[in-house]
Design a protein around this motif. Sequence first.
Motif, short mmCIF file in Angstrom:
data_model
loop_
_atom_site.label_atom_id
_atom_site.label_comp_id
_atom_site.label_asym_id
_atom_site.label_seq_id
_atom_site.Cartn_x
_atom_site.Cartn_y
_atom_site.Cartn_z
N SER A 47 0.80 -1.14 -0.01
CA SER A 47 0.06 -0.08 -0.12
C SER A 47 0.80 1.11 0.06
O SER A 47 1.92 1.39 0.22
CB SER A 47 -1.09 -0.11 1.17
N PRO A 48 0.27 2.59 -0.35
CA PRO A 48 1.02 3.68 -0.36
C PRO A 48 1.66 3.83 1.14
O PRO A 48 2.60 4.41 1.33
CB PRO A 48 0.22 4.80 -0.89
N SER A 49 0.66 3.66 2.10
CA SER A 49 1.20 3.70 3.55
C SER A 49 2.36 3.08 3.81
O SER A 49 3.32 3.37 4.70
CB SER A 49 -0.10 3.55 4.47
N THR A 50 2.44 2.03 3.52
CA THR A 50 3.67 1.16 3.71
C THR A 50 4.94 1.78 3.08
O THR A 50 5.63 1.75 3.79
CB THR A 50 3.49 -0.52 3.10
N ALA A 51 4.71 2.01 1.81
CA ALA A 51 5.91 2.68 1.36
C ALA A 51 6.39 4.03 1.94
O ALA A 51 7.43 4.35 2.14
CB ALA A 51 5.35 3.02 -0.06
N LEU A 52 5.30 4.83 2.55
CA LEU A 52 5.58 5.90 3.15
C LEU A 52 6.14 5.52 4.63
O LEU A 52 7.05 6.50 4.91
CB LEU A 52 4.41 7.01 3.54
N LEU A 53 5.57 4.84 5.09
CA LEU A 53 6.22 4.49 6.63
C LEU A 53 7.85 4.13 6.26
O LEU A 53 8.52 4.33 7.31
CB LEU A 53 5.41 3.24 7.22
N GLU A 54 8.05 3.35 5.53
CA GLU A 54 9.41 3.04 5.30
C GLU A 54 10.34 4.51 5.08
O GLU A 54 11.37 4.46 5.44
CB GLU A 54 9.52 1.91 3.87
N GLN A 55 9.81 5.14 4.19
CA GLN A 55 10.45 6.27 3.80
C GLN A 55 10.47 7.46 5.03
O GLN A 55 11.55 8.19 4.96
CB GLN A 55 9.81 7.17 2.77
N ALA A 56 9.77 7.16 6.05
CA ALA A 56 9.80 7.68 7.22
C ALA A 56 10.69 7.60 8.22
O ALA A 56 10.83 8.17 9.35
CB ALA A 56 8.29 8.12 7.72
N GLN A 57 11.35 6.43 8.12
CA GLN A 57 12.23 5.89 9.10
C GLN A 57 13.54 6.62 9.38
O GLN A 57 13.89 7.51 8.53
CB GLN A 57 12.71 4.46 8.56
N LYS A 58 14.16 6.54 10.61
CA LYS A 58 15.10 7.41 10.99
C LYS A 58 16.32 7.48 9.91
O LYS A 58 17.31 8.29 9.86
CB LYS A 58 15.78 6.92 12.17
N ASP A 59 16.69 6.21 9.14
CA ASP A 59 17.76 6.20 8.25
C ASP A 59 17.52 7.04 7.11
O ASP A 59 18.65 6.96 6.23
CB ASP A 59 18.15 4.79 8.11
N GLN A 60 16.39 7.57 6.79
CA GLN A 60 16.32 8.51 5.68
C GLN A 60 16.91 9.94 5.87
O GLN A 60 16.83 10.18 7.21
CB GLN A 60 14.90 8.34 5.20
#
Length: 93
Positions: free
Chosen positions: A29-42
């Motif tokens: 889902s788009p939410s899953t993609a965004l949750l990954e992009q919002a992680q501290k390593d970004q």
Amino acid sequence: LHSFPTRRSSDLKSFWAAWKKRSKLGYNSPSTALLEQAQKDQPQKIRLQAIRSLGTLADPGSLPFLIQLMKEQDAAIQKAAEEALDRINTSKR
């Protein structure tokens, strides 16, 4: 570029089904993609945009993550998370 559908459930379901089919990223889902992009390593800029986008999507599944982000040291991340939470909570009224 595709326009975002209205908030009718059937419109959203078909929009995200088509998105998933076109997506080569492997996210469910788009939410899953965004949750990954919002992680501290970004980078912060990417994180902020992802957090804001989570608020736009208004997916209640992202609430625990956004609440956790409010505890971060970075004031900009805290503020973006708070604003995203406000958008989600406002959209559910």
